[in-house]
Design an enzyme around this catalytic site. Structure first.
Site, PDB file in Angstrom:
ATOM      1  N   PRO A   7      18.949  44.092  57.480  1.00  0.00           N
ATOM      2  CA  PRO A   7      17.966  43.311  58.243  1.00  0.00           C
ATOM      3  C   PRO A   7      16.609  44.021  58.286  1.00  0.00           C
ATOM      4  CG  PRO A   7      20.019  43.626  59.484  1.00  0.00           C
ATOM      5  CD  PRO A   7      20.076  44.535  58.305  1.00  0.00           C
ATOM      6  N   ARG A  67      24.295  37.905  38.445  1.00  0.00           N
ATOM      7  CA  ARG A  67      23.381  36.764  38.342  1.00  0.00           C
ATOM      8  C   ARG A  67      23.816  35.752  37.283  1.00  0.00           C
ATOM      9  NH1 ARG A  67      18.208  40.586  39.435  1.00  0.00           N
ATOM     10  NH2 ARG A  67      18.251  40.425  41.707  1.00  0.00           N
ATOM     11  N   GLU A  69      21.553  36.623  45.642  1.00  0.00           N
ATOM     12  CA  GLU A  69      21.223  37.550  44.556  1.00  0.00           C
ATOM     13  C   GLU A  69      19.726  37.586  44.255  1.00  0.00           C
ATOM     14  OE1 GLU A  69      23.542  39.589  43.581  1.00  0.00           O
ATOM     15  OE2 GLU A  69      24.780  38.504  45.004  1.00  0.00           O
ATOM     16  N   GLY A  70      18.927  37.516  45.311  1.00  0.00           N
ATOM     17  CA  GLY A  70      17.475  37.535  45.148  1.00  0.00           C
ATOM     18  C   GLY A  70      16.903  36.140  45.223  1.00  0.00           C
ATOM     19  N   THR A  71      15.933  35.929  46.088  1.00  0.00           N
ATOM     20  CA  THR A  71      15.365  34.599  46.254  1.00  0.00           C
ATOM     21  C   THR A  71      14.658  34.147  44.983  1.00  0.00           C
ATOM     22  OG1 THR A  71      13.252  35.435  47.066  1.00  0.00           O
ATOM     23  CG2 THR A  71      14.996  35.082  48.699  1.00  0.00           C
ATOM     24  N   THR A 109      28.712  38.800  50.888  1.00  0.00           N
ATOM     25  CA  THR A 109      29.666  37.776  50.460  1.00  0.00           C
ATOM     26  C   THR A 109      31.085  38.294  50.619  1.00  0.00           C
ATOM     27  OG1 THR A 109      28.069  36.931  48.856  1.00  0.00           O
ATOM     28  CG2 THR A 109      30.369  36.308  48.546  1.00  0.00           C
ATOM     29  N   GLY A 139      22.141   7.091  46.826  1.00  0.00           N
ATOM     30  CA  GLY A 139      21.932   6.582  48.170  1.00  0.00           C
ATOM     31  C   GLY A 139      23.167   6.738  49.046  1.00  0.00           C
ATOM     32  N   GLY A 195      13.056  43.386  54.222  1.00  0.00           N
ATOM     33  CA  GLY A 195      12.369  42.544  53.259  1.00  0.00           C
ATOM     34  C   GLY A 195      13.058  42.571  51.913  1.00  0.00           C
TER      35      GLY A 195
END
Length: 436
Positions: free
Chosen positions: A141, A261, A381-383, A171, A357, A144
């Protein structure tokens, strides 16, 4: 370049993977059917339904992605074969594909940093008739995107090591039997002060603070782990026998990201294929598009566009895995594959809801669940923003003639590129890329 004298990995087909897993008492089709039928229950509860264990042996799942020298299946040893497998399972249910037992993301740092004795002890844990999970803990936390700025400390004691700190977004963290945990012994040394430890899940001082309430992929149980005076023996430190005292354990984390990834991207591709198949089934059964302005030709064009995007993502993912199997550097390729796969997953799932819809969602609930799952893909795994930043930085570090000075049939375009190169600040994207 690949050394032709070195034996190259063999890339089996899905049929060969199916047969190889069957020899290890894992019926892949039965597992996928069970995941598909139990996916909604897993999504609602955040747990793995008991029915899943009746569809296959826990030992076979535990050893699924274990190296062959430690009892794993020879058919899924290459990363290419594993991406094919995870795409197949992602088509069944993405959340459960991430929640299946096995070493998971803990395996790459073990293989990169641990001694042969430590590796054997780690993988021996999964040769068991009950489900076993491994986990990978590095994100903290308030740190960043700079994973090297971690605050979790490892203090050497007379008996070994003492860990204190918090890890988040882990995870399978709530169910993990062992956690590869990264901590710093000296924050002033940056990444070179980071060490990796193997922490058993029942270690006193290790606690699950909470399981995050996810909008999607709920069965994967992203957890917050707290380490309070967590005492470990000296052998818990991952370290090769021939390694000197100051080593770069952070490289093991990077190998884990580069490894996972493409696997995560394959699960995304499986999700997109599931959405495409559900849409095709809905319209083949006489379903009508949500917008009255859409013609049949318009729907077909959008379905073809979905197929094109899926194919492009699969090729990127396969290329990255192919390079990894040949021990080539894949950090850039893995970021490209993940950034593109997460973007098309968001696009395709949103497109599906717009096309089908409410009527389509009622008939095919997987469309709505896949849309929620796609929201979680972008931060795993990274934004997506961080992946694109890493790609841009890597492109800036490439040789100039690779990007700017390639032959161009248009002289005006060549001049424009030369001008832009002169006006672009050289240090605009300087700095080493990092990840979450």
């Amino acid at each position: 370049m690949v050394n032709p004298s070195r034996s190259l990995p063999y890339d089996p087909t899905l049929e060969e993977i199916r047969a190889g897993l069957a020899a290890h008492r894992l019926d892949l089709d039965r597992l996928a059917r069970s995941m598909r039928s139990e996916g909604r229950l897993a999504d609602a509860s955040g747990q793995i339904p008991e029915a899943l264990w009746k569809a296959c042996e826990a030992r076979a799942l535990n050893l699924n992605l274990v190296p062959v020298e430690h009892g794993g299946c020879a058919a899924v040893q290459s990363l290419v074969s594993r991406t094919a497998l995870m795409e197949y399972l992602g088509h069944a249910d993405a959340g459960l594909a991430l929640a299946l037992p096995g070493p998971g993301l803990a395996a790459p740092p073990i293989l990169a940093l641990a001694s042969p004795r430590q590796q054997a002890a780690f993988f021996r844990r999964f040769d068991n008739d009950t489900p076993r999970w491994g986990a990978f803990a590095i994100t903290e936390p308030d740190c960043g995107s700079d994973a090297t700025a971690m605050r979790m400390t490892a203090t050497e004691t007379a008996q070994g090591w003492r860990l204190n700190g918090t890890k988040c977004f882990i995870t399978n963290g709530a169910r993990a039997n062992c956690v590869v945990t990264f901590a710093t012994v000296n924050r002033q040394q940056g990444r070179y002060g980071i060490r990796a430890f193997l922490v058993p899940g029942d270690t006193p001082g290790l606690a699950v603070s909470r399981v995050e309430r996810m909008i999607g992929l709920r069965a994967s149980q992203l957890a917050v782990l707290t380490f309070t005076d967590c005492e470990l023996p000296a052998e818990a430190l991952l370290r090769r026998d021939d390694e000197h005292s100051l080593h770069d354990a952070f490289s093991g984390a990077q190998q884990a990201w580069d490894y996972f990834r493409p696997l995560l991207s394959s699960i995304m591709i499986g999700t997109c294929r599931r959405v495409r198949d559900e849409l095709a089934t809905f319209f083949d059964a006489g379903g009508l598009p949500a917008s009255p302005h859409l013609r049949v030709a318009d729907v077909n064009d959008r379905l073809l566009d979905i197929e094109r995007r899926i194919t492009a993502a699969r090729l990127l993912c396969h290329h990255t895995a192919w390079q990894a199997d040949r021990q080539l550097t894949t950090s850039l390729d893995a970021s490209i594959a993940k950034a593109y796969a997460s973007r098309i997953a968001a696009h395709i799932t949103r497109e599906a809801l717009e096309l089908a819809g409410l009527e389509g969602i009622a008939a095919h609930p997987a469309l709505e669940q896949s849309y929620r799952d796609a929201k979680a893909y972008d931060i795993m795994e990274g934004t997506g923003e961080l992946q694109r930043l890493m790609i841009a930085r890597a492109a800036q570090r490439m040789p100039r003639d690779f990007i700017w000075d390639a032959p161009c049939p248009c002289p005006e375009r060549t001049a424009t590129l030369a001008d832009s190169r002169r006006s672009f600040p050289a240090d605009a994207t300087s700095g080493a890329p990092h990840d979450v």
